[in-house]
Design a protein around this motif. Structure first.
Motif, PDB file in Angstrom:
ATOM      1  N   ASN A 156       0.544  -2.000   0.304  1.00 57.26           N
ATOM      2  CA  ASN A 156       0.140  -1.046   1.333  1.00 57.26           C
ATOM      3  C   ASN A 156      -0.835  -0.049   0.712  1.00 57.26           C
ATOM      4  O   ASN A 156      -0.434   0.792  -0.102  1.00 57.26           O
ATOM      5  CB  ASN A 156       1.363  -0.320   1.895  1.00 57.26           C
ATOM      6  N   ALA A 157      -2.094  -0.150   1.070  1.00 56.62           N
ATOM      7  CA  ALA A 157      -3.131   0.691   0.473  1.00 56.62           C
ATOM      8  C   ALA A 157      -3.352   1.952   1.296  1.00 56.62           C
ATOM      9  O   ALA A 157      -3.528   1.879   2.517  1.00 56.62           O
ATOM     10  CB  ALA A 157      -4.442  -0.088   0.356  1.00 56.62           C
ATOM     11  N   GLY A 158      -3.343   3.094   0.629  1.00 56.37           N
ATOM     12  CA  GLY A 158      -3.608   4.368   1.276  1.00 56.37           C
ATOM     13  C   GLY A 158      -4.981   4.898   0.906  1.00 56.37           C
ATOM     14  O   GLY A 158      -5.637   4.415  -0.020  1.00 56.37           O
ATOM     15  N   GLY A 159      -5.417   5.907   1.640  1.00 50.63           N
ATOM     16  CA  GLY A 159      -6.740   6.462   1.411  1.00 50.63           C
ATOM     17  C   GLY A 159      -6.762   7.532   0.332  1.00 50.63           C
ATOM     18  O   GLY A 159      -5.751   7.860  -0.277  1.00 50.63           O
ATOM     19  N   GLY A 160      -7.951   8.094   0.116  1.00 49.14           N
ATOM     20  CA  GLY A 160      -8.146   9.119  -0.898  1.00 49.14           C
ATOM     21  C   GLY A 160      -9.351   8.790  -1.755  1.00 49.14           C
ATOM     22  O   GLY A 160     -10.292   8.134  -1.300  1.00 49.14           O
ATOM     23  N   MET A 196     -10.233   3.233  -8.341  1.00 48.76           N
ATOM     24  CA  MET A 196      -9.146   4.128  -8.733  1.00 48.76           C
ATOM     25  C   MET A 196      -8.037   4.113  -7.694  1.00 48.76           C
ATOM     26  O   MET A 196      -8.212   3.650  -6.569  1.00 48.76           O
ATOM     27  CB  MET A 196      -9.694   5.562  -8.892  1.00 48.76           C
ATOM     28  N   ASN A 197      -6.894   4.627  -8.124  1.00 51.61           N
ATOM     29  CA  ASN A 197      -5.735   4.816  -7.248  1.00 51.61           C
ATOM     30  C   ASN A 197      -5.368   3.514  -6.524  1.00 51.61           C
ATOM     31  O   ASN A 197      -5.257   2.474  -7.163  1.00 51.61           O
ATOM     32  CB  ASN A 197      -6.001   5.979  -6.295  1.00 51.61           C
ATOM     33  N   LYS A 200      -7.539   0.448  -7.122  1.00 54.96           N
ATOM     34  CA  LYS A 200      -7.323  -0.182  -8.433  1.00 54.96           C
ATOM     35  C   LYS A 200      -6.000  -0.948  -8.462  1.00 54.96           C
ATOM     36  O   LYS A 200      -5.916  -2.040  -9.032  1.00 54.96           O
ATOM     37  CB  LYS A 200      -7.332   0.886  -9.517  1.00 54.96           C
ATOM     38  N   ASP A 201      -4.966  -0.371  -7.862  1.00 49.72           N
ATOM     39  CA  ASP A 201      -3.618  -0.956  -7.949  1.00 49.72           C
ATOM     40  C   ASP A 201      -3.412  -2.130  -6.998  1.00 49.72           C
ATOM     41  O   ASP A 201      -2.406  -2.839  -7.114  1.00 49.72           O
ATOM     42  CB  ASP A 201      -2.574   0.122  -7.646  1.00 49.72           C
ATOM     43  N   SER A 202      -4.322  -2.337  -6.064  1.00 51.61           N
ATOM     44  CA  SER A 202      -4.192  -3.437  -5.113  1.00 51.61           C
ATOM     45  C   SER A 202      -4.054  -4.773  -5.846  1.00 51.61           C
ATOM     46  O   SER A 202      -4.709  -5.011  -6.863  1.00 51.61           O
ATOM     47  CB  SER A 202      -5.414  -3.475  -4.197  1.00 51.61           C
ATOM     48  N   THR A 203      -3.230  -5.647  -5.325  1.00 60.11           N
ATOM     49  CA  THR A 203      -3.074  -6.974  -5.930  1.00 60.11           C
ATOM     50  C   THR A 203      -4.365  -7.786  -5.815  1.00 60.11           C
ATOM     51  O   THR A 203      -4.592  -8.712  -6.603  1.00 60.11           O
ATOM     52  CB  THR A 203      -1.918  -7.731  -5.258  1.00 60.11           C
ATOM     53  N   ILE A 204      -5.227  -7.431  -4.858  1.00 61.26           N
ATOM     54  CA  ILE A 204      -6.533  -8.092  -4.744  1.00 61.26           C
ATOM     55  C   ILE A 204      -7.408  -7.720  -5.928  1.00 61.26           C
ATOM     56  O   ILE A 204      -8.044  -8.578  -6.557  1.00 61.26           O
ATOM     57  CB  ILE A 204      -7.215  -7.698  -3.413  1.00 61.26           C
TER      58      ILE A 204
END
Length: 256
Positions: free
Chosen positions: A191-195, A225-226, A229-233
């Motif tokens: 679940n990707a959030g903004g920023g 970043m954030n 960066k952490d996305s599995t994609i």
């Protein structure tokens, strides 16, 4: 009769002389860029491909005796200035990237918005905000600063840091993986959030061939970043995103 004819000719001549002068008080100056670039196949990708390079630069607007902007090719006036912001995010197709099988396809997105710049002769700081259409409907933005060098009357080199932002709509479109997608692909749910989604540096060089045509080259690096960066994609691709491009731009002045 003869006096009437002379009067008519005089009025026609006066009107003909006045119209061009009035038209000169209303003009819109801008440039369009076309070329080719190498960039990641999609946000977070490690593979690169050639893609069209397009751009729009606001020069000046003159209306009713008031002028905004210095014009294409001129050194911008110091102080605050406002303008448009435009960006294209390419499509994400399974046919082009088989490793993404199971994820949703994303069509080309067009981002339109506004920007404000505080300009000094040899540096500037700016911020842009854009609304997405097509492939995504999120809101993105860029904050940055440039140092500006003018080695000659024809050559301008500018570059500096960039911070790229996006809301949750944008982040989930390109970096999120739903439960259904996780079940149909090799990517784990995310679940990707903004920023703040990336930061890096950009450099651009412009060489004026003449009053209308310019040769432009650009290179940029962004480290995701954030949640981007952490996305599995991204973990299966790369957090390091490079773009290089070259193109020709042409200045236009429309009078109305």
């Amino acid at each position: 009769m003869r006096s009437s004819a002379i009067l008519a000719l005089s009025l026609s001549a006066a009107l003909g002389a006045a119209l061009p002068a009035a038209a000169q008080d209303r003009s819109f100056n801008f440039s369009l860029l076309g070329g080719i670039a190498a960039k990641p196949d999609y946000p977070g990708a490690s593979d690169y491909s050639a893609t069209p390079l397009a751009g729009f630069t606001f020069g000046s607007l003159t209306y009713g005796g008031r002028a905004m902007g210095a014009g294409i090719g001129a050194i911008p006036k110091n102080g605050f200035r406002f303008g448009g912001s435009f960006r294209v995010v390419g499509s994400r197709r399974i046919s082009d990237n088989p490793q993404l099988a199971g994820l949703k396809e994303i069509s080309t997105a067009y981002e339109l918005g506004l920007g404000v710049t505080y300009q000094q002769t040899n540096w500037n700081v700016f911020g842009n905000i854009r609304q997405g259409f097509g492939g995504h409907h999120g809101v993105t933005g860029t904050i940055g600063s440039d140092l500006i060098f003018r080695p000659s009357d024809r050559l301008t080199i500018s570059g500096g840091p960039r911070i790229n932002l996006g809301d949750s709509e944008y982040a989930s479109t390109y970096f999120g993986v739903s439960a259904a997608e996780a079940g149909a692909s090799t990517f784990g749910q995310f679940n990707a959030g903004g920023g703040v989604l990336g930061a890096g540096v950009s450099v651009r060089a412009t060489y004026n061939l003449n009053d209308r045509w310019s040769l432009e080259g650009l290179a940029s690096y962004e480290k995701l970043m954030n949640d981007a960066k952490d996305s599995t994609i991204t973990q299966a691709g790369s957090e390091d995103q490079w773009t290089v491009g070259i193109g020709l731009s042409r200045a236009f002045t429309l009078r109305f």
